[in-house]
Design a protein around this motif. Structure first.
Motif, PDB file in Angstrom:
ATOM      1  N   VAL A 171       0.845  -1.193   0.000  1.00 36.87           N
ATOM      2  CA  VAL A 171       0.000   0.000   0.000  1.00 36.87           C
ATOM      3  C   VAL A 171       0.882   1.244   0.000  1.00 36.87           C
ATOM      4  O   VAL A 171       1.840   1.347   0.765  1.00 36.87           O
TER       5      VAL A 171
ATOM      6  N   ARG B  90      -3.566   5.824   0.098  1.00 37.76           N
ATOM      7  CA  ARG B  90      -4.550   5.249   1.015  1.00 37.76           C
ATOM      8  C   ARG B  90      -4.239   5.640   2.464  1.00 37.76           C
ATOM      9  O   ARG B  90      -3.856   4.807   3.293  1.00 37.76           O
TER      10      ARG B  90
ATOM     11  N   VAL C 224      -9.090   6.241  -6.269  1.00 37.82           N
ATOM     12  CA  VAL C 224      -9.384   6.394  -4.840  1.00 37.82           C
ATOM     13  C   VAL C 224     -10.392   7.525  -4.604  1.00 37.82           C
ATOM     14  O   VAL C 224     -10.205   8.659  -5.053  1.00 37.82           O
TER      15      VAL C 224
ATOM     16  N   THR D  23     -13.234   9.103   6.253  1.00 39.43           N
ATOM     17  CA  THR D  23     -13.627   8.399   5.035  1.00 39.43           C
ATOM     18  C   THR D  23     -15.072   8.716   4.696  1.00 39.43           C
ATOM     19  O   THR D  23     -15.899   8.948   5.581  1.00 39.43           O
TER      20      THR D  23
END
Length: 741
Positions: A84, A89, A502, A554
């Protein structure tokens, strides 16, 4: 279809960090549904490795372990290895980095975490050498032990994973069941944070902390600046100046090419970790802008200008957006080895060879501490250690001659440095980080009076808006990356041929909205204000939880992870929640029918106890609390454009909650703007504030108290002074003779 974990899939990704590992024998997977489903189907743990392209120790672990066939065999057989990019992220990074900090008391990158197939962590750490050494367990040994534990002690592993998941959920997601504080923190929390900053300040070397490594901590510097403005307490300004001077004089700053490195490894700011991050080169100059306004010291303006020149030269896409990072390492063309800092360091012989003139070489070496012994592996990261006045005495030259020679030397060394192998550049364009840089460009345009900085910010804003904003869905994506024609064949790309990936996080919306609002202030273009309002409305729709009274990191419609994090603390970047709260307060005046102020106030109320218990860790939320109580300094200008004289005059004074609100001079022109914004009525900040007598007119308000309309900027500033509780300008500041500038 072939099982995805039977091959390394990172060549299909656009993240430069992931692509750096595409040739590893490890069967790396990106974080996606295919990889997560494979872990469940195979019933094996996930090995999660998180890093970023400019990370030195990420490169070390890759060379030692991930390029090793023995390691790869163990990983591929017993785990689903997932790589990642933390910059793409940050939600995944936040969750597992928090686990690491809870379990070990420390964190960092590369982050190494072992998870159940459901994503629950049961073992964490950072860098591990391949073989055990100096008290560190070896990566090979850990892999064997954890594979055995999964087979033989599965129940114990899963119990631990659940306990750790519950702990991180409690830390990142939960809010108080009841809000003990009946109201948000008062502005006194700003002084509480500033006092904590004083206690942690290194009064000998500048910055914060009694040892190394030293990080720039720009949010703390803004707390000190605003606390000084509110109280006039000289200690706040002294620590601010000490920190700015130390960062500008030491190795954190690139004295040859401009711009700031990530941090310094030592207490006295001598040797940096050499990577350059976009967010540092946005946020640190913003602190220097505050220092410049409070002190009037031109040396701070020079640092800002040189840093923006660096960003424009080395971190800017041809069409306007800003790239993410420059690596710490350069590749030696003869050996193929990667050397940290090789692009930036000098020996006396190298300086002499470039400059040829012996006196100029000696001057440069004396000014920047370039010695035979060196400060980094036999070479020297330049540090400004000797003042011009001292050099003038030592070399028996006039000060202006010293400065001329030094500037000429710097230019020639910069030209010579361009012939060295350059550090790799991570050419991701991240919405949030661009927002930080855009806001700094806009503020620099206002404070320094340079329209080119506004153009630089607007160019990036339009680039990001064009590529990452979906107008129809009112949604923002996080990352754009150019894709070559060859790589774009057979894959979905954006309208510009680039790769978009994303869903945007709270920081993307909040930071970009702050940048868009800044562009409106700097240019008077209402379209930038409209974009900021659109971003704010999506924050309300996607990140605001009215029942819990908080903003989550988020989006509600985004991927479900083991917890839904909040970002309340300031870290490498300012708290997304803090920036969002302050930005919503600023925008509330433009949209009277919105709930922006209510959202910001409720968030501060929800987290009041946490903020008051540790104010300095929540610096951005403290700044938002101060703005909520003090109210914005609204400077409404009814004119076709903000007169340069007015802009320059306001720029001479530090007003941290200033809000320039240009509007058309006539009601007819204002109605056109309202249609663009989708508003039926003029918001209070514009209502009834036309130009008087056919001339540009100023209206200055704070907390619903307003000055009379005026054509004279001095009248407006006098009103601000009478109503804004200004600091006592007679307070003392640092003795300039102590500075190496």
């Amino acid at each position: 279809m072939t099982e995805p974990t039977q091959r390394n899939r990172l060549a299909e990704e656009e993240s430069p960090y992931l692509r750096q590992h595409a040739d590893n024998p490890v069967n790396w997977q990106p974080w996606d549904e295919r990889a997560l489903e494979a872990a469940e189907e195979r019933d094996v743990p996930i090995f999660l490795s998180i890093g970023y392209s400019a990370c030195h120790w990420c490169h070390v672990m890759a060379d030692e372990s991930f390029a090793d066939e023995e390691v790869a065999e163990l990983l591929n057989e017993n785990f689903v290895p997932i790589k990642v990019d933390r910059e793409e992220r940050p939600d995944v990074d936040s969750i597992y980095m928090t686990v690491c900090q809870l379990v070990s008391g420390q964190g960092g990158w590369p982050l190494s975490a072992w998870l159940t197939p459901e994503g629950k962590p049961f073992y964490v750490g950072t860098y591990f050498p391949k073989e055990a050494k100096r008290g560190q367990p070896g990566f090979l040994d850990i892999l064997e032990q954890l594979a055995n534990s999964w087979e033989q002690d599965r129940e114990e592993v899963e119990n631990r994973a659940q306990q750790w998941t519950d702990a991180v959920k409690d830390r990142l997601e939960e809010t108080p069941d009841s809000v003990a504080a009946a109201e948000p923190p008062s502005s006194e929390v700003l002084e509480t944070a500033a006092d904590a900053a004083l206690r942690s300040a290194d009064r000998q070397h500048g910055g914060f902390g009694s040892g190394g490594p030293k990080f720039p901590q720009p949010s703390r510097l803004h707390v000190l600046a605003r606390a000084y403005d509110r109280t006039g307490r000289s200690a706040y300004l002294e620590v601010l100046e000490e920190s700015l001077d130390a960062m500008a004089a030491g190795g954190l700053y690139d004295h040859v090419g401009g711009g700031f490195h990530r941090y310094c490894v030592d207490r006295d700011w001598t040797v940096p970790h050499f990577e350059k991050m976009l967010y540092d080169n946005a946020e640190i100059p913003r602190a220097f802008l505050a220092g410049y306004q409070l002190t009037g010291e031109e040396r701070y303006a020079e640092v800002i200008e040189e840093t923006l020149e660096f960003v424009d030269r080395e971190l800017t896409h041809d069409e306007g957006g800003f790239f993410a990072t420059l690596d710490a390492q350069s590749e030696d063309p003869e050996t193929g080895e990667h050397e940290e800092g090789a692009f930036y360091v000098w020996t006396p012989a190298e300086v002499a060879a470039v400059l040829e003139d012996e006196t100029s070489a000696e001057l440069f070496c004396a000014r920047y501490d370039i010695t035979e012994s060196g400060n980094f592996e036999g070479a020297n990261q330049p540090n400004r250690v000797t003042s011009v006045s001292t050099l003038a005495d030592e070399f028996d030259l006039a000060a202006d001659e010293i400065e001329r020679r030094l500037e000429s030397a710097r230019e020639r060394l910069a030209e010579a440095r361009e012939r060295r192998p350059r550090p790799n550049r991570d050419e991701k364009v991240l919405a949030g980080w661009n927002g930080l840089m855009i806001a700094t460009c806009a503020e620099a345009a206002l404070v320094l009076g340079e329209d080119e900085y506004a153009e630089m910010g607007v160019g990036a804003l339009e680039f990001v808006r064009d590529r990452l904003w979906n107008e129809d869905e009112q949604r923002l994506s996080r990352r754009y990356k150019d894709v070559s024609e060859q790589r774009s064949e057979g894959r979905e790309t954006g309208s510009h041929g680039g790769d978009v990936k994303v869903d945007g996080y709270l920081e993307d919306y909040a930071f970009l909205a702050r940048g868009a609002l800044g562009c409106y202030e700097a240019t008077g273009d209402v379209d930038h204000l409209a974009f900021a309002l659109d971003l704010a409305r999506t924050i309300e729709a996607e990140f605001w939880d009215a029942e819990r009274g908080t903003l989550y990191f988020t989006p509600e419609s985004g991927e479900s992870l083991v917890t839904r994090p909040q970002e309340l603390n300031d870290q490498s970047t300012p708290s997304a929640t803090g920036v969002a709260a302050e930005m919503l307060l600023a925008l509330d005046g433009f949209a009277d029918d919105e709930e922006f102020e209510t959202i910001a106030s409720t968030v501060l109320e929800t987290h009041a106890n946490r903020i008051e218990a540790n104010a300095l860790q929540h610096a951005s939320l403290c700044l938002a609390a101060d703005r909520l109580e003090a109210g914005a300094l609204e400077i409404t200008v009814a004119a076709d454009e903000l007169p340069d004289e007015w802009r320059d005059r306001f720029a001479e004074e530090y007003h941290p909650d200033r809000l320039f609100a240009l509007r058309p001079p006539t009601q007819e022109g204002l109605e056109d703007w309202l249609r663009q914004l989708g508003l039926e009525e003029a918001p209070a900040i514009w209502a009834g504030r036309e130009a008087r007598d056919g001339e540009p007119t100023l209206y200055v308000c704070r907390d619903r108290t307003c000055s009379p309309p005026t054509h004279d900027v001095e009248d407006a500033l006098e009103w601000v002074g009478d109503n804004g509780e200004p600091r006592d300008s007679s307070e003392t500041t640092l003795d300039e003779s102590e500075s190496p500038f």
